[in-house]
Design a protein around this motif. Structure first.
Motif, PDB file in Angstrom:
ATOM      1  N   ASP A   9       1.489   2.698   8.967  1.00  0.00           N
ATOM      2  CA  ASP A   9       2.183   3.427   7.903  1.00  0.00           C
ATOM      3  C   ASP A   9       3.556   3.871   8.390  1.00  0.00           C
ATOM      4  O   ASP A   9       3.698   4.336   9.526  1.00  0.00           O
ATOM      5  CB  ASP A   9       1.382   4.648   7.468  1.00  0.00           C
ATOM      6  CG  ASP A   9       0.201   4.278   6.592  1.00  0.00           C
ATOM      7  OD1 ASP A   9       0.160   3.135   6.120  1.00  0.00           O
ATOM      8  OD2 ASP A   9      -0.671   5.132   6.391  1.00  0.00           O
ATOM      9  N   ASP A  44      -2.963  11.561 -11.930  1.00  0.00           N
ATOM     10  CA  ASP A  44      -2.971  10.176 -11.490  1.00  0.00           C
ATOM     11  C   ASP A  44      -1.536   9.717 -11.316  1.00  0.00           C
ATOM     12  O   ASP A  44      -0.638  10.210 -12.001  1.00  0.00           O
ATOM     13  CB  ASP A  44      -3.680   9.305 -12.530  1.00  0.00           C
ATOM     14  CG  ASP A  44      -3.925   7.892 -12.034  1.00  0.00           C
ATOM     15  OD1 ASP A  44      -4.024   7.688 -10.809  1.00  0.00           O
ATOM     16  OD2 ASP A  44      -4.012   6.981 -12.876  1.00  0.00           O
ATOM     17  N   ASN A  87       0.821  -1.215   0.000  1.00  0.00           N
ATOM     18  CA  ASN A  87       0.000   0.000   0.000  1.00  0.00           C
ATOM     19  C   ASN A  87       0.860   1.273   0.000  1.00  0.00           C
ATOM     20  O   ASN A  87       0.755   2.117   0.876  1.00  0.00           O
ATOM     21  CB  ASN A  87      -0.957  -0.003   1.198  1.00  0.00           C
ATOM     22  CG  ASN A  87      -2.063   1.019   1.046  1.00  0.00           C
ATOM     23  OD1 ASN A  87      -2.379   1.428  -0.069  1.00  0.00           O
ATOM     24  ND2 ASN A  87      -2.648   1.451   2.142  1.00  0.00           N
ATOM     25  N   ASP A  95       2.516  11.163   0.557  1.00  0.00           N
ATOM     26  CA  ASP A  95       1.972  12.164   1.472  1.00  0.00           C
ATOM     27  C   ASP A  95       2.394  13.520   0.902  1.00  0.00           C
ATOM     28  O   ASP A  95       3.541  13.932   1.054  1.00  0.00           O
ATOM     29  CB  ASP A  95       2.528  11.959   2.879  1.00  0.00           C
ATOM     30  CG  ASP A  95       1.941  12.926   3.893  1.00  0.00           C
ATOM     31  OD1 ASP A  95       1.383  13.966   3.468  1.00  0.00           O
ATOM     32  OD2 ASP A  95       2.039  12.650   5.091  1.00  0.00           O
ATOM     33  N   ASN A 122       0.011  17.880  -5.763  1.00  0.00           N
ATOM     34  CA  ASN A 122      -1.184  17.111  -6.119  1.00  0.00           C
ATOM     35  C   ASN A 122      -2.210  17.923  -6.904  1.00  0.00           C
ATOM     36  O   ASN A 122      -3.212  17.383  -7.341  1.00  0.00           O
ATOM     37  CB  ASN A 122      -1.828  16.505  -4.872  1.00  0.00           C
ATOM     38  CG  ASN A 122      -2.293  17.536  -3.875  1.00  0.00           C
ATOM     39  OD1 ASN A 122      -1.935  18.703  -3.968  1.00  0.00           O
ATOM     40  ND2 ASN A 122      -3.069  17.105  -2.900  1.00  0.00           N
ATOM     41  N   THR A 127       1.020   6.062 -10.150  1.00  0.00           N
ATOM     42  CA  THR A 127       1.169   4.657  -9.793  1.00  0.00           C
ATOM     43  C   THR A 127       2.568   4.474  -9.233  1.00  0.00           C
ATOM     44  O   THR A 127       3.531   4.988  -9.791  1.00  0.00           O
ATOM     45  CB  THR A 127       0.989   3.754 -11.033  1.00  0.00           C
ATOM     46  OG1 THR A 127      -0.269   4.034 -11.624  1.00  0.00           O
ATOM     47  CG2 THR A 127       1.061   2.296 -10.655  1.00  0.00           C
ATOM     48  N   GLY A 139       2.134   4.959  -1.014  1.00  0.00           N
ATOM     49  CA  GLY A 139       1.435   6.198  -1.330  1.00  0.00           C
ATOM     50  C   GLY A 139       2.339   7.403  -1.135  1.00  0.00           C
ATOM     51  O   GLY A 139       3.453   7.294  -0.622  1.00  0.00           O
TER      52      GLY A 139
END
Length: 88
Positions: free
Chosen positions: A37, A57, A17, A21, A52, A59, A19
């Motif tokens: 996390d 998008d 998972n 921040d 952001n 990945t 990601g």
């Protein structure tokens, strides 16, 4: 527009998972053993800053010796004044 950032870091299989921040500019992942996390790498320390507002998008792909962040960027159209030239 597509961009790819390769971060050379060795990651064990204890994480999932992944990601970003965006507030703290860190790459995070969940530890399988503690289920919490953890910060994998600070993007600021690498001289990177991701926004952001323009990343449509992304990945994150984990390999053995590196992490790849694949992004689709949406740049707003700049409104430039139209220059008028005189034709002689």
């Amino acid at each position: 527009m597509q961009y790819e950032i390769v971060i050379p870091i060795e990651i064990t299989d204890n994480y999932y998972n992944f990601g970003i921040d965006f507030w703290l500019q860190q790459l995070t992942a969940t530890n399988k053993e503690t289920n919490k996390d953890e910060v994998i790498v600070s993007l600021k320390k690498l001289g990177l800053s991701l926004d952001n507002k323009i990343i449509k998008d992304y990945t994150i792909v984990k390999q053995k010796n590196y992490i790849t962040i694949q992004m689709i960027i949406h740049l707003p159209i700049l409104h430039l004044p139209i220059l008028k030239s005189k034709i002689k």
